[in-house]
Write a protein that holds these residues in place. Structure first.
Motif, short mmCIF file in Angstrom:
data_model
loop_
_atom_site.label_atom_id
_atom_site.label_comp_id
_atom_site.label_asym_id
_atom_site.label_seq_id
_atom_site.Cartn_x
_atom_site.Cartn_y
_atom_site.Cartn_z
N LEU A 114 0.69 -1.14 0.08
CA LEU A 114 -0.10 0.11 0.10
C LEU A 114 0.93 1.17 -0.15
O LEU A 114 2.26 1.10 0.19
N GLY A 115 0.11 2.32 -0.18
CA GLY A 115 0.88 3.67 0.13
C GLY A 115 1.52 4.27 -1.23
O GLY A 115 0.93 4.25 -2.31
N LYS A 116 2.83 4.40 -1.30
CA LYS A 116 3.57 4.92 -2.44
C LYS A 116 4.00 3.92 -3.29
O LYS A 116 5.00 3.09 -3.09
N VAL A 117 3.11 3.47 -4.05
CA VAL A 117 3.34 2.35 -5.04
C VAL A 117 3.05 2.57 -6.47
O VAL A 117 2.19 3.64 -6.77
N LEU A 118 3.60 1.88 -7.37
CA LEU A 118 3.32 2.24 -8.94
C LEU A 118 1.64 2.54 -9.17
O LEU A 118 1.32 3.24 -9.84
N ARG A 119 0.86 1.27 -8.67
CA ARG A 119 -0.44 1.34 -9.27
C ARG A 119 -1.20 2.67 -8.59
O ARG A 119 -2.10 2.91 -9.27
N PHE A 120 -0.52 3.11 -7.73
CA PHE A 120 -1.57 4.37 -7.19
C PHE A 120 -0.82 5.60 -7.77
O PHE A 120 -1.08 6.84 -7.48
N CYS A 176 11.05 -13.38 0.81
CA CYS A 176 9.87 -13.36 0.26
C CYS A 176 8.77 -13.61 1.06
O CYS A 176 7.54 -12.79 0.94
N LEU A 177 8.87 -14.11 2.16
CA LEU A 177 7.71 -14.50 3.00
C LEU A 177 7.38 -13.12 3.89
O LEU A 177 6.45 -12.96 3.96
N GLU A 178 8.65 -12.52 4.27
CA GLU A 178 8.47 -11.35 4.84
C GLU A 178 7.65 -10.33 4.15
O GLU A 178 6.82 -9.64 4.48
N ASP A 196 4.06 -11.21 3.98
CA ASP A 196 3.46 -11.07 5.38
C ASP A 196 3.36 -9.48 5.66
O ASP A 196 2.29 -9.26 6.26
N SER A 197 4.10 -8.74 5.00
CA SER A 197 3.94 -7.11 5.33
C SER A 197 2.84 -6.48 4.53
O SER A 197 2.17 -5.38 4.65
N ASN A 198 2.17 -7.30 3.74
CA ASN A 198 0.90 -6.72 2.91
C ASN A 198 -0.06 -7.49 2.80
O ASN A 198 -0.38 -8.59 2.11
N ASP A 199 -1.14 -7.44 3.53
CA ASP A 199 -2.50 -7.97 3.68
C ASP A 199 -3.16 -7.88 2.22
O ASP A 199 -4.41 -8.77 2.26
N HIS A 200 -2.76 -7.08 1.58
CA HIS A 200 -3.46 -7.06 0.15
C HIS A 200 -2.94 -7.98 -0.98
O HIS A 200 -3.19 -7.63 -2.21
N PHE A 201 -1.60 -8.50 -0.39
CA PHE A 201 -1.01 -9.44 -1.62
C PHE A 201 -2.16 -10.38 -2.27
O PHE A 201 -1.96 -10.41 -3.47
N PHE A 202 -3.00 -10.83 -1.73
CA PHE A 202 -3.88 -11.69 -2.40
C PHE A 202 -4.89 -11.13 -3.11
O PHE A 202 -5.58 -11.52 -4.12
N LEU A 203 -5.14 -9.79 -3.03
CA LEU A 203 -5.92 -9.11 -4.11
C LEU A 203 -5.82 -9.39 -5.72
O LEU A 203 -6.26 -9.30 -6.65
#
Lengths: 469, 469
Positions: free
Chosen positions: A186-192, A272-274, A277-284
């Motif tokens: 989330l936050g400062k990322v390409l898709r936003f 990879c796991l961290e 884990d750091s992004n609850d939107h990964f599954f989106l």
């Protein structure tokens, strides 16, 4: 009773529609019952005529919708691997960028989409500075095409460039594929719309370490059953659009042992796991292409009035319907109402953006909010509102998903298969919950909230359906 | 109005309590309103007297309950490590086994508890065959003691033997500790009374590979904040007793990277993760001692009428109250009503068993079922029933947990701090959801369902509280 009797008998009134008549009688102490009624299509004569014309082929439409709904319900998406966009996505040229929403030219694009395009151009090294990238994009040197027209989807700006890694989703029932990039966080990322060095560095790491590692892991599985994960997440407080915490957790539980079966260094596996884990939107970015793969199975079913695509490019909202195939029905996108991150105001918000409304199109997201009451802490509203939204959506959908169920509604199937006719006739628009991008390029996400599509898209689709018969 | 007027005036009746009077009048066409009323304590004069006596020290009780509730609310349990029971659990002797529920002798123990004891004796190599183990247990050669009296808890039979690994939970607010074994999975497992070679082999593997690996991993953390995980799981469809799927997932996400930071072989890490992944109840054995650590902070608060322990040994139900310290109030345990696994009948079921009702005592489990509507697929009932149970429990609890909230109730805090007075006065018993063990030793779990404690425990506690002032 003769008309004359009206003036001598005691009257009991039932008032249909406009509540002011009801309120007047109430004030005068008359017994009166109010019936909540609206004329079909809000009294819009053109729409009433279109609905009536469609009524003449009611049985054909019913057969088409049954077929489309069945295809949508029986589709079974699996995650089968990871590859590079250029090798997989049909029609993706070497100097082409895919974007969210219906077709759009550079000059009509909003800030966050331009920002993401600048970022993607830098990522591909087609230009060396944001200024050069912008110039290149504006010059016509890059082709733009909707991801939706290439078996792909992307959240928010939804930019897919040729060298980006993408998930490979396979609908094993009907054989079609769908593709989506990996979620950055989330936050400062390409898709936003952000494109700073940190954004590009993260994308590089995702392409160079994360994607190859996950690819290796997935090669050791027979494919991950996304439909099963999505059914489970609905029982765990997710709705698959703005809440994917359970989906991300379940995916994590599957992928961790697979990663450990590879020859990857424990440090790589851990990074990879961290990251996941750091992004609850990964599954989106798995939920979306799974929905895309299911809905694409219904594209082109003759006479069907069910929606196969709802999506936004930050300027326009685009709708496609099974019976009219790949034709886009567009109208200006609305603004999202919701919760803004601290420091931002409604003036900072871009209009509605992203392919992620594919989840609502599939009966998840806003349609399944009754399964995810905790989401209101992110998108605003109350838990009872979340329940109400799902209940309302049954009024505009063809059926209930046999696999995706909502525990709080006593395991009723999610409202699935939006019928253009019902939307127009009832004047009841789909509910979409969604992220909010800053209107300027380079900034990123500023909040999340709720939005409705413009009714004009549905009216245009209804007219086209009526004209086509 | 004179009494004489009664016979000449038209009557409108309001009926309190016993509904047959109401129904009679209704049948006679009389206007009548029914008020749902019951006499306090169901009219039990002894209980009414006890309640009245306690009324004389109302303010002291209120102060005690405020203090007990505050301690319970402010307690903050962390998972700090794993160790061996004999090294950690106070008062655990070398030839002693801890068990669930209130104190009990071998001769009064039910089948599954005996089965688990036989298994634990074999596990400790105190005997070489089930027959020898049973003989040893019956001979008085083993001391039995409630886990609850040793800062520990165990699900179902709850057997803890000296060489078993246990989680170390630390309430950092008040400094007290709680311990619990690691969860073995469902079905044929020690805690449900099974003791076959596969059961013992699994326990050995857990002690030799799983526990040391997790211990190493936990040494690399500053402690895992269980209160935070439990707050999150309530937003993800868990209630912390019979649904721990989200809790297990969140724990998994934390522990996987920690395991990968150790020097353990990837194969070991993978086996540990696969074991946790295979058992959605893994987190139960963290949820339980977390609840124990929170409730123990309230033990011994003078004048408090709040419950600190509800537990069952398969024969008796045991209750303890803050204001009466470590005194047990017991009565025969009830049978559980619920869903049995295929092939089993109600005649196979053992009475209510296990320390896991510590979750309900803490406002979770049956009290938080509104957060976990999907649980009814496991314990029976409907989703609306789950909602109703939580709503009812507010009537017998002191307050609402400030950290544990239920999204579906618009984020209302879980009903917390069961007040013995309210239970007796309203005749409203706590709701517990729970596993069902086979009544014979050696078989295992046969289902799950819902159960209420015997009212006698609460009546005894109320009498004792009244006598103590």
């Amino acid at each position: 009773m003769s008309i004359r009797d009206l003036f001598v008998t005691e009257l009991a009134v039932i008032n249909l529609g406009v509540p002011s008549f009801y309120e007047d009688l109430l004030r005068q102490g008359q017994p009166v019952i109010q019936v909540d009624w609206k004329p079909p299509a809000g009294g819009n004569q053109e729409m009433v005529a279109a609905l009536e014309k469609l009524e003449t082929v009611r049985e054909k439409i019913e057969a088409g919708n049954r077929e489309a709904f069945q295809r949508l319900s029986e589709a079974h998406p699996y995650l089968e691997g990871i590859g590079t966009a250029r090798d997989l996505i049909p029609g993706l040229g070497e100097r082409m960028l895919l974007h969210a929403g219906p077709p759009i030219s550079w000059e009509h694009m909003s800030g966050p989409v331009r920002g993401a395009i600048i970022g993607a151009i830098l990522y591909e090294s087609w230009a060396q500075s944001p200024q050069d990238a912008e110039e290149l994009a504006a010059s016509g040197g890059i082709a733009f095409s909707p991801a939706h027209e290439h078996n792909a989807v992307g959240p928010m700006a939804g930019i897919i460039s040729p060298s980006m890694p993408v998930f490979i989703i396979h609908n094993r029932t009907h054989g079609n594929y769908a593709y989506c990039t990996l979620n950055e966080g989330l936050g400062k990322v390409l898709r936003f719309g952000a494109f700073g060095p940190d954004v590009l560095e993260r994308l590089k790491w995702m392409a160079e370490e994360l994607a190859p590692a996950l690819k290796k892991a997935l090669q050791l599985s027979d494919g991950i059953d996304l439909k099963s994960l999505m059914a489970q997440m609905l029982h765990m407080g997710d709705e698959g659009h703005n809440r994917n915490k359970a989906g991300t957790s379940l995916f994590y539980r599957i992928v961790a042992p697979l990663l450990l079966k590879t020859d990857l260094a424990p440090k790589t596996v851990r990074r990879c796991l961290e990251f996941i884990d750091s992004n609850d939107h990964f599954f989106l970015n798995l939920s979306m292409p799974a929905c895309k793969a299911m809905l694409d199975a219904a594209v082109g079913v003759e006479y069907s009035t069910l929606v196969t695509t709802m999506t936004r490019n930050g300027t326009d909202f685009g709708l496609r319907v099974a019976g009219t195939g790949n034709h886009w029905f567009t109208a200006p996108a609305n603004y999202v109402e919701g919760l803004l991150f601290p420091g931002f105001t409604p003036q900072d918000a871009n209009p509605d953006l992203g392919d992620s409304a594919i989840t609502e199109t599939c009966g998840l997201g806003g349609f399944a909010m009754a399964a995810a009451p905790a989401i209101v802490q992110f998108v605003g509203g109350t838990a009872s509102m979340a329940l109400e939204f799902s209940n309302l959506m049954y009024q505009i959908t063809y059926g209930e998903n046999p696999v995706f169920t909502i525990p709080a509604l006593n395991f009723r199937g999610t409202p699935t298969g939006i019928d253009v006719r019902q939307v127009v006739e009832l004047g009841l628009l789909p509910v979409i919950n969604t992220g909010i991008a800053h209107r300027e390029a380079g900034i990123g996400q500023v909040g999340a909230g709720l939005v409705r599509p413009p009714m004009a898209c549905f009216e245009k689709a209804l007219s086209a359906l009526a004209e086509s018969i």
